[in-house]
Design a protein around this motif. Sequence first.
Motif, mmCIF file in Angstrom:
data_model
loop_
_atom_site.group_PDB
_atom_site.id
_atom_site.type_symbol
_atom_site.label_atom_id
_atom_site.label_comp_id
_atom_site.label_asym_id
_atom_site.label_seq_id
_atom_site.Cartn_x
_atom_site.Cartn_y
_atom_site.Cartn_z
ATOM 1 N N VAL A 47 0.799 -1.048 -0.266
ATOM 2 C CA VAL A 47 0.021 -0.025 0.618
ATOM 3 C C VAL A 47 0.780 1.221 0.071
ATOM 4 C CG1 VAL A 47 -1.546 1.032 1.568
ATOM 5 C CG2 VAL A 47 -2.774 -1.324 1.319
ATOM 6 N N LEU A 48 1.827 1.375 0.939
ATOM 7 C CA LEU A 48 2.979 2.615 0.791
ATOM 8 C C LEU A 48 3.758 2.538 -0.279
ATOM 9 C CD1 LEU A 48 3.636 1.747 4.636
ATOM 10 C CD2 LEU A 48 2.546 3.582 3.767
ATOM 11 N N PHE A 49 3.525 1.413 -0.893
ATOM 12 C CA PHE A 49 5.155 1.488 -2.022
ATOM 13 C C PHE A 49 4.178 2.701 -3.708
ATOM 14 C CE2 PHE A 49 5.894 0.400 -5.991
ATOM 15 C CZ PHE A 49 7.347 0.551 -6.726
ATOM 16 N N LEU A 50 2.377 1.968 -3.536
ATOM 17 C CA LEU A 50 1.639 1.972 -4.706
ATOM 18 C C LEU A 50 0.876 3.459 -4.126
ATOM 19 C CD1 LEU A 50 -0.671 -0.733 -5.120
ATOM 20 C CD2 LEU A 50 1.012 -0.013 -6.296
ATOM 21 N N SER A 51 0.632 4.011 -2.737
ATOM 22 C CA SER A 51 0.550 5.428 -2.944
ATOM 23 C C SER A 51 2.159 5.983 -3.350
ATOM 24 C CB SER A 51 0.629 5.375 -1.098
ATOM 25 O OG SER A 51 -0.623 5.000 -1.017
ATOM 26 N N ARG A 52 2.922 5.624 -3.013
ATOM 27 C CA ARG A 52 4.464 7.093 -3.555
ATOM 28 C C ARG A 52 4.244 7.041 -4.959
ATOM 29 N NH1 ARG A 52 9.611 6.620 0.207
ATOM 30 N NH2 ARG A 52 9.028 6.752 1.966
ATOM 31 N N VAL A 53 3.801 5.267 -5.723
ATOM 32 C CA VAL A 53 4.079 5.538 -6.705
ATOM 33 C C VAL A 53 2.800 6.769 -7.770
ATOM 34 C CG1 VAL A 53 3.465 4.572 -9.306
ATOM 35 C CG2 VAL A 53 4.082 3.261 -7.439
ATOM 36 N N PHE A 54 1.930 6.512 -6.877
ATOM 37 C CA PHE A 54 0.287 8.119 -7.139
ATOM 38 C C PHE A 54 1.094 8.790 -6.583
ATOM 39 C CE2 PHE A 54 -3.490 10.649 -6.390
ATOM 40 C CZ PHE A 54 -4.317 8.988 -7.596
ATOM 41 N N ALA A 55 1.334 9.608 -6.237
ATOM 42 C CA ALA A 55 2.314 10.581 -5.289
ATOM 43 C C ALA A 55 3.097 10.991 -6.683
ATOM 44 C CB ALA A 55 2.916 10.608 -3.881
ATOM 45 N N ALA A 56 3.710 10.223 -7.244
ATOM 46 C CA ALA A 56 4.727 11.037 -8.248
ATOM 47 C C ALA A 56 4.294 10.883 -9.347
ATOM 48 C CB ALA A 56 6.188 9.694 -7.954
ATOM 49 N N HIS A 57 2.685 10.819 -9.766
ATOM 50 C CA HIS A 57 2.286 10.760 -10.757
ATOM 51 C C HIS A 57 3.068 9.706 -11.475
ATOM 52 C CE1 HIS A 57 0.927 15.156 -8.884
ATOM 53 N NE2 HIS A 57 1.298 15.361 -8.695
ATOM 54 N N ILE A 58 2.704 8.652 -11.360
ATOM 55 C CA ILE A 58 3.159 7.828 -12.256
ATOM 56 C C ILE A 58 1.896 7.315 -12.870
ATOM 57 C CG2 ILE A 58 4.589 5.551 -12.343
ATOM 58 C CD1 ILE A 58 6.741 6.358 -10.740
#
Length: 395
Positions: A194-205
């Motif tokens: 969840v935290l990894f994917l949230s960082r991906v989302f926050a990075a606008h990937i």
Amino acid sequence: MENEIKIKLDEIAKCIMDGIENNSIENENGLYNGKFGILLFLYYYSEYTDNQIFRSFADGFAEKILDELWTERIPTFCSGLSGILYLIVFLREQCFIDIDIEEVENDFHLYLNNCIDRFIDERKYDYMHGALGIGLYFLKHKRDIQPVLKLIDFLFDTAEKNDENTIFKWKCVINKEGDIGYNIALSHGISSIVLFLSRVFAAHIEHDKLYMILEGAINYLLSQERNAEQYGSFFPSQSSENENAYLGCSRLAWCYGDLGVAYSIWYAGKALNNKAWIDKGLNILTYSTKRKNSKDNLLVDAGLCHGSAGIAMVYNRLFIETENPVFMEAYHYWLGQTMLYATYSDGLAGYKTYQGPEKESECDYNLLTGVSGIGLMFLSYLFNENRAWDEMFLL
């Protein structure tokens, strides 16, 4: 408490520097359990003291261990190359070092990409010891997102899903005996996904499956919630679906239990602007501040992984992000408890790390479980401002 922490911090720094000078630190080179994690402490300590002697010491140690980097062939975030490279990017961002590794960067990236493929074949997502940790480095590096996209595909393809595709869960090894099951924790489980994917989302990937996977993973975490008044915690240590699962009160710690699971739900809510997730995470995290009995919380030492400094680390980050005074109070409480664990006359500044019920506690210089991490937590308190090193713990 401030004066006592200053004294204890100086004792920790002296132990670490003496250990380096006497060649008594036999650690590997890793971030969590090796010399590069110790280096992180040394640079922050040199900044705190504003003393060129300590800065020169850190620079000299960095030069020595960087010479060993070129032969590093462990890929993991905990113990190997991906964690080390993440740290190098971080130290450059913080203006601690100014080194150029572009000549060998392509070779490192080729090696790490091959390791991601191997971990994917093994279905080993574990961020500390598997594919996601390498993904964290590429996400930090920013120049090559293909490994990140590959990992999202991997998570979608390997997830067990319900018929409606609203719940996603992944199996992994859950104990030293090699049993397979579902792990919901931050350190090795679905909370880290969840935290990894949230960082991906926050990075606008962008990836067409990203939100679906993230929502499905959070729904699975929420399916594990139970009555905290009855059990002592909102979540078990692992999934209640596992065979012979322990369903009693889970520990209060960074690694397992309510703190990591609820933090991941709150963090995802913040990243995706989902108020229901934000409120759910904060309600559980606020409740957790009432848990102050070390025995009931399965607390046995002071380290970041499963000890009092790790609890303080989480609450400190929560206070920085929310400005809720309940988290500041909890942060100070667990810092005080961390001071009380320095009881060993033959320890490092009084500290030793618990090794299990059948082994003696040991002196430990490491970032994850030892005095480097404890020292960093004390430094964060003395700096009294945001210090971003906890991003390396998915906070």
